[in-house]
Design a protein around this motif. Structure first.
Motif, PDB file in Angstrom:
ATOM      1  N   THR A  93       0.686  -1.451  -0.020  1.00 51.81           N
ATOM      2  CA  THR A  93      -0.123  -0.072   0.114  1.00 51.81           C
ATOM      3  C   THR A  93       1.063   1.148  -0.019  1.00 51.81           C
ATOM      4  O   THR A  93       2.007   1.255   0.420  1.00 51.81           O
ATOM      5  CB  THR A  93      -0.961   0.148   1.264  1.00 51.81           C
ATOM      6  N   GLY A  94       0.364   2.479  -0.649  1.00 52.62           N
ATOM      7  CA  GLY A  94       1.331   3.513  -0.571  1.00 52.62           C
ATOM      8  C   GLY A  94       2.106   3.534  -1.820  1.00 52.62           C
ATOM      9  O   GLY A  94       2.107   2.868  -2.688  1.00 52.62           O
ATOM     10  N   GLY A  95       2.859   4.381  -2.003  1.00 51.39           N
ATOM     11  CA  GLY A  95       3.773   4.858  -3.161  1.00 51.39           C
ATOM     12  C   GLY A  95       3.133   5.304  -4.396  1.00 51.39           C
ATOM     13  O   GLY A  95       3.642   5.255  -5.354  1.00 51.39           O
ATOM     14  N   ASP A  96       1.904   5.801  -4.184  1.00 51.88           N
ATOM     15  CA  ASP A  96       1.332   6.599  -5.460  1.00 51.88           C
ATOM     16  C   ASP A  96       2.043   7.723  -5.946  1.00 51.88           C
ATOM     17  O   ASP A  96       3.151   8.031  -5.326  1.00 51.88           O
ATOM     18  CB  ASP A  96      -0.095   7.066  -5.089  1.00 51.88           C
ATOM     19  N   VAL A 127      -2.321   8.771  -9.418  1.00 49.75           N
ATOM     20  CA  VAL A 127      -1.941   7.342  -9.966  1.00 49.75           C
ATOM     21  C   VAL A 127      -1.744   6.296  -8.877  1.00 49.75           C
ATOM     22  O   VAL A 127      -0.992   6.446  -7.974  1.00 49.75           O
ATOM     23  CB  VAL A 127      -0.973   7.334 -10.788  1.00 49.75           C
ATOM     24  N   HIS A 128      -2.772   5.490  -8.826  1.00 55.39           N
ATOM     25  CA  HIS A 128      -2.622   4.425  -7.718  1.00 55.39           C
ATOM     26  C   HIS A 128      -2.058   3.245  -8.504  1.00 55.39           C
ATOM     27  O   HIS A 128      -2.464   2.783  -9.570  1.00 55.39           O
ATOM     28  CB  HIS A 128      -3.875   3.841  -7.169  1.00 55.39           C
ATOM     29  N   TRP A 129      -0.755   2.697  -7.899  1.00 55.92           N
ATOM     30  CA  TRP A 129      -0.138   1.671  -8.794  1.00 55.92           C
ATOM     31  C   TRP A 129      -0.414   0.378  -8.706  1.00 55.92           C
ATOM     32  O   TRP A 129      -0.930  -0.029  -7.546  1.00 55.92           O
ATOM     33  CB  TRP A 129       1.279   1.666  -8.661  1.00 55.92           C
ATOM     34  N   THR A 130      -1.052  -0.523  -9.707  1.00 54.54           N
ATOM     35  CA  THR A 130      -1.123  -1.914  -9.538  1.00 54.54           C
ATOM     36  C   THR A 130      -0.330  -2.483 -10.517  1.00 54.54           C
ATOM     37  O   THR A 130       0.188  -2.061 -11.505  1.00 54.54           O
ATOM     38  CB  THR A 130      -2.624  -2.200 -10.068  1.00 54.54           C
ATOM     39  N   ASP A 166       5.288   7.419   1.328  1.00 53.94           N
ATOM     40  CA  ASP A 166       4.345   7.294   2.521  1.00 53.94           C
ATOM     41  C   ASP A 166       4.441   5.741   3.107  1.00 53.94           C
ATOM     42  O   ASP A 166       3.880   5.334   4.020  1.00 53.94           O
ATOM     43  CB  ASP A 166       2.852   7.767   2.510  1.00 53.94           C
ATOM     44  N   TYR A 167       5.197   5.093   2.504  1.00 58.71           N
ATOM     45  CA  TYR A 167       5.614   3.565   2.575  1.00 58.71           C
ATOM     46  C   TYR A 167       6.820   3.255   3.356  1.00 58.71           C
ATOM     47  O   TYR A 167       7.181   2.055   3.555  1.00 58.71           O
ATOM     48  CB  TYR A 167       5.279   2.754   1.673  1.00 58.71           C
ATOM     49  N   LYS A 168       7.642   4.329   4.177  1.00 54.74           N
ATOM     50  CA  LYS A 168       8.798   4.070   4.547  1.00 54.74           C
ATOM     51  C   LYS A 168       8.977   3.016   5.518  1.00 54.74           C
ATOM     52  O   LYS A 168       9.809   2.147   5.738  1.00 54.74           O
ATOM     53  CB  LYS A 168       9.509   5.301   5.296  1.00 54.74           C
TER      54      LYS A 168
END
Length: 367
Positions: free
Chosen positions: A208-211, A319-322, A341-343
Motif C-alpha cells: 500500500t502507498g507509493g502513489d 495514480v494508484h499503482w497496480t 508514505d511507505y517508509k
C-alpha cells in the motif's frame, strides 16, 4: 545468498559499477536477490564513466503527424475501458497493449498524451517484461533518450533512469529534514532540451502507498488572471542541475556525477509545439530564480506559483499503482511528485523511467 553479500562491485566494459540491494518484490514478499525477477534492473552506479555535455539536436515530435489523421484516437479502438481521470488531466485505459501499437498509433498516442497530459495503461505485463532493448526502442521513437547525470541505471543501460527504495537503501532525491516528501517537479528541466513524452512503470511496489501525484500545468495556468499571465509570459527563469549534482557528490544517491551540471534559462510560460497550449514551466526542485528580477521579487513570484501548483486540486490527479501499470506523461504540460508514505513498511518500490528529450522550450511570445 545473504543480504550482506548482495552489495557487490563488478567490473564491466563500462567501468567500475556498484550494484545495489533490494528486499521485497511486487507482491511484497521478501526473497533473496538471486530469485528477484527484476534483478537485472537493479540500480548500478558507474564511478568511472563520464559523459560529454549534451549537444543540441533537431526534435521531430511524433504528435505532429497525428494532427492530420482523420481519427487521431483510433489507437484506442480496441480498448475495453477508457476513463477520464479528471476533467483537466489524465486518461486511464484498459485493453490496449502498448507493444502492439503501430508507428501511426504511436503518433496518435503522443498527441493524446500531449492533450491529456497523462495516460495510465493497465495490464501491460508484456511491455514491462519485454526487456531493456525493447525499452530503448520504445523510447527512441519519441525522442533522443536522456542519460541522467546522477541516478542509478541498470547495468550497461544508462538510458534508463531508476527510482528505487527498499529497507536498506534509497536513491530518490529526498530531503529528510522536510515535513513532507511531496516535491512537485518536471524531470531534468535544467537541460537545454528537457523531456517530452515520458514512460514510467514499477516492477516492484509496496503493498500500500507509493502513489504518484500529477498536476496539469496548463490547467494551473488557466486559473490565473489574464493580466498576471500576460506578465508571466515576459519572464524567463534559471533552471539548475547543480544542487542535484552536489547532492550526489556528497555521497548520497549513489555518489556519481556522470556529466557536469548545467544551468539553462527557460520561459516561465512555455508553448507546446504540437497542441499550441501554454503551460506554466517552473518547479521547486530546479528553478532557481527569475532573470532580471531582484531576489525578493523573484522569490515572491516563484513561491506564489509553487503554492498555486501545490494547492490546485482541480488540476491534479493521483495514480494508484497496480501490477502491470505503465504511465505516460508529457513533461512539457505536467508536473509530478512521488509519495513516499511507505517508509515504515520497509518494502521495495522499484521503478523504471524511459525519458526521451524533446524541443527546447519557447514562449508564446517567441513562437
Amino acid at each position: 545468498m545473504s543480504t550482506e553479500t548482495i552489495v557487490k562491485t563488478v567490473t564491466s566494459a563500462v567501468g567500475q559499477l556498484s550494484v545495489q540491494p533490494a528486499q521485497a518484490d511486487s507482491t511484497s514478499t521478501v526473497q533473496s536477490e538471486d530469485t528477484y525477477k527484476y534483478q537485472h534492473l537493479l540500480p548500478a552506479f558507474d564511478n568511472n564513466k563520464k559523459y560529454a555535455p549534451l549537444r543540441a539536436f533537431d526534435h521531430v515530435d511524433p504528435g505532429h503527424r497525428a494532427l492530420s489523421h482523420p481519427n487521431p484516437i483510433s489507437f484506442l479502438g480496441n480498448a475495453t475501458r477508457v476513463t477520464e481521470m479528471t476533467p483537466n488531466l489524465g486518461t486511464e485505459v484498459e485493453g490496449v497493449q502498448l507493444l502492439s501499437l503501430s508507428h501511426q498509433e504511436r503518433d496518435q498516442l503522443a498527441l493524446h498524451v500531449a492533450r491529456r497530459g497523462l495516460m495510465v495503461f493497465r495490464n501491460q505485463n508484456d511491455f514491462i517484461d519485454s526487456g531493456i532493448d525493447s525499452y530503448r526502442e520504445w523510447g527512441s521513437y519519441f525522442g533522443r533518450l536522456h542519460i541522467h547525470p546522477t541516478s542509478g541505471h541498470p547495468l550497461n543501460a544508462p538510458e534508463l533512469h531508476l527510482v528505487y527504495r527498499d529497507a536498506h537503501s534509497t536513491f530518490n532525491f529526498e530531503l529528510d529534514d522536510r515535513i513532507t516528501t511531496t516535491l512537485w517537479h518536471t524531470d531534468v528541466s535544467y537541460e537545454v532540451q528537457p523531456p517530452g513524452l515520458t514512460t514510467f512503470f514499477l516492477v516492484a511496489q509496496p503493498s500500500t502507498g507509493g502513489d504518484t501525484l500529477f498536476v496539469s500545468t496548463v490547467s494551473v495556468l488557466k486559473s490565473l488572471s489574464a493580466q498576471f499571465v500576460a506578465f508571466l509570459r515576459t519572464l524567463k527563469a534559471v533552471h539548475s542541475g547543480i544542487e542535484q549534482a552536489d547532492h550526489s557528490r556528497s555521497g548520497k544517491r549513489g555518489g556519481v556525477v556522470r556529466r557536469e551540471p548545467v544551468e539553462t534559462i527557460h520561459p516561465v510560460i512555455r508553448k507546446h509545439p504540437v497542441t499550441g497550449e501554454e503551460a506554466l514551466y517552473i518547479n521547486k526542485q530546479f528553478t532557481k530564480g527569475i532573470v532580471g528580477l531582484k531576489r525578493e521579487e523573484s522569490d515572491n513570484i516563484l513561491n506564489f506559483l509553487y503554492d498555486h501548483v501545490a494547492k490546485n486540486g482541480e488540476s491534479q490527479a493521483r495514480v494508484h499503482w497496480t501490477p502491470g501499470t505503465v504511465v505516460l506523461w508529457d513533461n512539457r504540460v505536467t508536473a509530478h511528485s512521488a509519495i513516499v508514505d511507505y517508509k515504515e513498511s520497509k518494502e521495495r518500490r522499484h521503478g523504471v523511467r524511459i525519458t526521451p528529450q524533446a524541443d527546447r522550450p519557447v514562449s508564446a511570445l517567441e513562437a
